[in-house]
Design an enzyme around this catalytic site. Structure first.
Site, PDB file in Angstrom:
ATOM      1  N   LYS A  48     -12.311   0.815  -4.645  1.00 56.09           N
ATOM      2  CA  LYS A  48     -11.337   0.084  -5.697  1.00 56.09           C
ATOM      3  C   LYS A  48     -10.340  -0.776  -4.875  1.00 56.09           C
ATOM      4  O   LYS A  48     -10.395  -2.114  -5.294  1.00 56.09           O
ATOM      5  CB  LYS A  48     -10.579   0.941  -6.199  1.00 56.09           C
ATOM      6  CG  LYS A  48      -9.344   0.439  -7.108  1.00 56.09           C
ATOM      7  CD  LYS A  48      -8.585   1.622  -7.953  1.00 56.09           C
ATOM      8  CE  LYS A  48      -7.481   2.150  -6.868  1.00 56.09           C
ATOM      9  NZ  LYS A  48      -6.150   1.133  -6.984  1.00 56.09           N
ATOM     10  N   ASN A  49      -9.901  -0.350  -3.849  1.00 52.69           N
ATOM     11  CA  ASN A  49      -8.786  -1.247  -3.165  1.00 52.69           C
ATOM     12  C   ASN A  49      -9.169  -2.318  -2.099  1.00 52.69           C
ATOM     13  O   ASN A  49      -8.470  -3.081  -1.677  1.00 52.69           O
ATOM     14  CB  ASN A  49      -7.792  -0.354  -2.409  1.00 52.69           C
ATOM     15  CG  ASN A  49      -7.035   0.476  -3.140  1.00 52.69           C
ATOM     16  OD1 ASN A  49      -6.896   0.143  -4.476  1.00 52.69           O
ATOM     17  ND2 ASN A  49      -6.186   1.503  -2.967  1.00 52.69           N
ATOM     18  N   CYS A  98       6.390   1.239 -10.508  1.00 47.33           N
ATOM     19  CA  CYS A  98       5.271   2.426 -11.145  1.00 47.33           C
ATOM     20  C   CYS A  98       5.951   3.599 -10.759  1.00 47.33           C
ATOM     21  O   CYS A  98       6.973   3.854 -10.166  1.00 47.33           O
ATOM     22  CB  CYS A  98       3.929   2.111 -10.524  1.00 47.33           C
ATOM     23  SG  CYS A  98       3.770   2.677  -8.939  1.00 47.33           S
ATOM     24  N   ARG A 113       8.264  -0.482  -5.485  1.00 45.23           N
ATOM     25  CA  ARG A 113       6.865  -1.562  -5.161  1.00 45.23           C
ATOM     26  C   ARG A 113       7.196  -2.823  -5.382  1.00 45.23           C
ATOM     27  O   ARG A 113       6.693  -3.986  -6.021  1.00 45.23           O
ATOM     28  CB  ARG A 113       5.746  -1.066  -5.774  1.00 45.23           C
ATOM     29  CG  ARG A 113       5.451   0.237  -6.300  1.00 45.23           C
ATOM     30  CD  ARG A 113       4.599   1.050  -5.426  1.00 45.23           C
ATOM     31  NE  ARG A 113       3.243   0.267  -5.128  1.00 45.23           N
ATOM     32  CZ  ARG A 113       1.659   0.529  -5.554  1.00 45.23           C
ATOM     33  NH1 ARG A 113       1.803   1.376  -6.553  1.00 45.23           N
ATOM     34  NH2 ARG A 113       1.014   0.026  -5.226  1.00 45.23           N
ATOM     35  N   ASP A 115      -2.657   7.600   0.180  1.00 49.33           N
ATOM     36  CA  ASP A 115      -3.473   7.750  -1.056  1.00 49.33           C
ATOM     37  C   ASP A 115      -4.144   9.259  -0.933  1.00 49.33           C
ATOM     38  O   ASP A 115      -4.796   9.544  -2.059  1.00 49.33           O
ATOM     39  CB  ASP A 115      -4.491   6.541  -1.263  1.00 49.33           C
ATOM     40  CG  ASP A 115      -3.676   5.345  -1.673  1.00 49.33           C
ATOM     41  OD1 ASP A 115      -4.473   4.369  -1.612  1.00 49.33           O
ATOM     42  OD2 ASP A 115      -2.476   5.517  -2.155  1.00 49.33           O
ATOM     43  N   ARG A 132      -8.643   4.892 -13.882  1.00 52.27           N
ATOM     44  CA  ARG A 132      -8.252   3.558 -13.112  1.00 52.27           C
ATOM     45  C   ARG A 132      -8.836   3.323 -11.670  1.00 52.27           C
ATOM     46  O   ARG A 132      -9.409   2.420 -11.307  1.00 52.27           O
ATOM     47  CB  ARG A 132      -6.872   3.332 -13.023  1.00 52.27           C
ATOM     48  CG  ARG A 132      -6.146   3.302 -14.279  1.00 52.27           C
ATOM     49  CD  ARG A 132      -4.655   3.067 -13.929  1.00 52.27           C
ATOM     50  NE  ARG A 132      -4.711   2.063 -12.798  1.00 52.27           N
ATOM     51  CZ  ARG A 132      -3.234   1.543 -12.585  1.00 52.27           C
ATOM     52  NH1 ARG A 132      -2.273   2.525 -12.555  1.00 52.27           N
ATOM     53  NH2 ARG A 132      -3.237   0.478 -11.571  1.00 52.27           N
TER      54      ARG A 132
HETATM   55  C1  EPZ Z   1      -1.988  -0.745  -1.421  1.00 49.07           C
HETATM   56  O1  EPZ Z   1      -0.511  -0.690  -2.192  1.00 49.07           O
HETATM   57  C2  EPZ Z   1      -2.655   0.204  -2.207  1.00 49.07           C
HETATM   58  N1  EPZ Z   1      -3.028  -0.462  -3.484  1.00 49.07           N
HETATM   59  C3  EPZ Z   1      -2.166   1.527  -2.723  1.00 49.07           C
HETATM   60  O2  EPZ Z   1      -3.379   2.291  -3.335  1.00 49.07           O
HETATM   61  C4  EPZ Z   1      -1.722   2.374  -1.273  1.00 49.07           C
HETATM   62  O3  EPZ Z   1      -1.059   3.558  -1.572  1.00 49.07           O
HETATM   63  C5  EPZ Z   1      -0.765   1.482  -0.502  1.00 49.07           C
HETATM   64  O4  EPZ Z   1      -1.453   0.040  -0.456  1.00 49.07           O
HETATM   65  C6  EPZ Z   1      -0.443   1.762   0.541  1.00 49.07           C
HETATM   66  O5  EPZ Z   1      -1.562   2.146   1.778  1.00 49.07           O
HETATM   67  C7  EPZ Z   1      -4.108  -1.633  -3.130  1.00 49.07           C
HETATM   68  O6  EPZ Z   1      -4.705  -1.834  -2.153  1.00 49.07           O
HETATM   69  C8  EPZ Z   1      -4.602  -2.033  -4.474  1.00 49.07           C
HETATM   70  P1  EPZ Z   1       2.113  -1.742   0.546  1.00 49.07           P
HETATM   71  P2  EPZ Z   1       0.527  -2.003  -1.986  1.00 49.07           P
HETATM   72  O7  EPZ Z   1       2.700  -3.142   0.128  1.00 49.07           O
HETATM   73  O8  EPZ Z   1      -0.279  -2.873  -1.159  1.00 49.07           O
HETATM   74  C9  EPZ Z   1       6.863  -1.788   0.567  1.00 49.07           C
HETATM   75  C10 EPZ Z   1      -3.870   3.746  -5.056  1.00 49.07           C
HETATM   76  O9  EPZ Z   1      -3.700   4.691  -5.438  1.00 49.07           O
HETATM   77  N2  EPZ Z   1       6.589  -3.226   0.367  1.00 49.07           N
HETATM   78  O10 EPZ Z   1       1.281  -1.428   1.600  1.00 49.07           O
HETATM   79  O11 EPZ Z   1       1.278  -2.396  -3.080  1.00 49.07           O
HETATM   80  C11 EPZ Z   1       6.383  -0.809  -0.574  1.00 49.07           C
HETATM   81  O12 EPZ Z   1       7.421  -0.709  -1.684  1.00 49.07           O
HETATM   82  C12 EPZ Z   1      -2.758   2.670  -4.658  1.00 49.07           C
HETATM   83  O13 EPZ Z   1      -5.224   3.011  -4.834  1.00 49.07           O
HETATM   84  C13 EPZ Z   1       7.959  -3.955   0.182  1.00 49.07           C
HETATM   85  O14 EPZ Z   1       9.046  -3.176   0.164  1.00 49.07           O
HETATM   86  O15 EPZ Z   1       1.409  -1.121  -0.829  1.00 49.07           O
HETATM   87  C14 EPZ Z   1       5.855   0.263   0.231  1.00 49.07           C
HETATM   88  O16 EPZ Z   1       7.157   1.213   0.351  1.00 49.07           O
HETATM   89  C15 EPZ Z   1      -1.335   3.137  -4.804  1.00 49.07           C
HETATM   90  N3  EPZ Z   1       7.854  -5.379  -0.158  1.00 49.07           N
HETATM   91  C16 EPZ Z   1       5.470   0.048   1.574  1.00 49.07           C
HETATM   92  O17 EPZ Z   1       6.137  -1.354   1.701  1.00 49.07           O
HETATM   93  C17 EPZ Z   1       6.695  -5.833  -0.401  1.00 49.07           C
HETATM   94  O18 EPZ Z   1       6.598  -7.071  -0.340  1.00 49.07           O
HETATM   95  C18 EPZ Z   1       3.865  -0.183   1.755  1.00 49.07           C
HETATM   96  O19 EPZ Z   1       3.535  -0.972   0.291  1.00 49.07           O
HETATM   97  C19 EPZ Z   1       5.365  -5.146  -0.002  1.00 49.07           C
HETATM   98  C20 EPZ Z   1       5.451  -3.872   0.025  1.00 49.07           C
END
Ligand code: EPZ
Length: 416
Positions: free
Chosen positions: A22-23, A116, A121, A304, A396
């Protein structure tokens, strides 16, 4: 709303086929926006999130053809570079259209995803990177509005490791003028899969999979065909389902190289694993040993997989400490596991799990995708029947979950 009814006690045996990731599929489908020529993707999982994204791309003017797990996207004419709130609120990964639209159309309006269940996020790093590349970005009325005649290559260092932030900026940089360097880049295998797809489309990218990615902008990208990598989190989830039931399962179409940190923990818990080129076998003992976890960016233990492993620790021998360092609220499953009789104490981003002899079936509620997976794993060994509500979260991210689990001997059925 659909529910899952699971009768605990069955030992999982047999073979299960792992679907496309998915990701990886979500950013890769968005990459089609970068090319005026058709792009074909194979091994695309049949998931609600994928269907939502294909609808969004269609609304933008992309022609979508789907035949089983093959999808062809033709973005020759993007008529509406907009991702509206009603679409984005159901699927936050829509933010991945921002970079490609800015690069291809010079303009984009994408709704802010909003928070969420697992955390706030924010997408500030996505915005900061596009501004560094010369884009004018306005955030107003809940939308990110980007305008830029042509993006310019830039040196970007993200404040924290962000998977979709790295992916958005890497896609934007493909058509920028000059070189872009993304430092502190995410190293997840899904980032590498996206880079491989972009390179097949003519992009010039080096360093994907490491923390510094270099992209030389090119005038345009051409069509290509790309096979989506196997889903490492689906793989990890079925490994946990086999482990908690003391089962013996072979997962086909799985790629073990992207799961080392999870495999190490399963071995520590007492499981025996046998890796093959594109399959993995697990044999689990009658009783697992409790294992400590600390989530962190790849290649460390993936956030995850934290919820699924907490379910294992609930019935393991001994006590375990689980630390969640990525998201600020990713223990929602703990409260529901406690309804099944688990002994868990939460203190901020740390959970202490004391293994118990038995869990008892109960009615529980899914709150987010991986929390629901954790409840399924626990229900497989809980005494009696467990009813899991709000399983649209599961749909999902898990293709034909009850079908795959039933084929392994689990007593699971869906009711509306
Ligand atoms: C991706 O989400 C995945 N989703 C998530 O999988 C996964 O948990 C996550 O990466 C971490 O590995 C997809 O790939 C579609 P991040 P993402 O940006 O990119 C903070 C699932 O269950 N952050 O790596 O949204 C954020 O709040 C999902 O399949 C900022 O502060 O995660 C978090 O604390 C859930 N500002 C940390 O960084 C930003 O601009 C990592 O988030 C971006 C992120």
């Amino acid at each position: 709303m659909d529910k899952l009814l699971i009768a605990g006690g069955a030992r999982l045996e047999g073979e299960v086929a792992i679907s496309g990731a998915k990701n990886a599929a979500l950013p890769i489908l968005c990459a089609a926006l970068l090319s005026a020529e058709p792009v074909t993707f194979t091994n695309v999982p049949r998931l609600r999130d994928i269907a939502t994204l294909l609808t969004l791309l269609q609304q933008m003017g992309v022609k979508v053809e789907r035949d089983g797990d093959t999808v062809t996207l033709d973005a020759a004419a993007i008529t509406e570079p907009v991702a509206p709130y009603e679409m984005v609120k159901t699927m936050r990964a829509s933010i991945l259209t921002l970079g490609p639209l800015a690069a291809r159309c010079g303009e984009a309006r994408v709704s802010l995803p909003g928070g969420c269940a697992i955390g706030a996020r924010p997408v500030d790093q996505h915005i900061k990177g596009l501004e560094a590349m010369g884009a004018a970005v306005e955030v107003e009325h809940g939308y990110v509005h980007v305008k830029v005649p042509r993006l310019k290559g830039a040196s970007i260092v993200t404040d924290m490791v962000t998977v979709t932030g790295t992916e958005n900026l890497m896609m934007a940089a493909c058509l920028a003028e000059g070189e872009t360097v993304i430092d502190n880049a995410a190293r997840e295998p899904e980032v590498v899969d996206l880079a491989n797809c972009l390179i097949a489309m003519g992009a010039k990218i080096s360093g994907a999979g490491y923390d510094v990615i270099r992209i030389q902008g090119v005038p345009r990208l051409h069509g290509a065909t790309h096979r989506i990598m196997p889903d490492r989190i689906e793989t990890g989830t079925y490994l946990c389902a086999a482990a908690i039931t003391g089962g013996h399962v072979r997962l086909t179409g799985a790629r073990t190289s992207s799961l080392d940190s999870v495999l190490v923990k399963l071995i520590e818990a007492g499981c025996t694993l046998k890796s093959e080129p594109d399959a993995i076998q697990i044999s689990a003992p009658a009783h697992l040993a409790a294992v400590d976890l600390r989530t962190a960016p790849y290649p460390a233990f993936p956030t995850d997989m934290q919820a699924q492993f907490m379910a294992l620790d609930c019935v393991a021998q001994g006590s375990a400490m689980i630390r969640e360092t990525i998201f600020e609220n990713r223990f929602m499953h703990a409260i529901e596991l406690q309804r099944l009789g688990a002994n868990i104490r939460i203190d901020g981003n740390t959970a202490v799990v004391q293994g118990v002899e038995k869990l008892q079936g109960a009615t529980v509620m899914a709150t987010d995708l991986r929390a629901s997976a954790s409840l399924v794993v626990a229900a497989l060994v809980a005494e009696g029947e467990t009813i899991i509500e709000r399983i649209y979260h599961l749909d999902r991210g898990y293709e034909r979950l009850e079908e795959k689990l039933s084929a392994l001997g689990a007593k699971v059925r869906r009711t509306s």
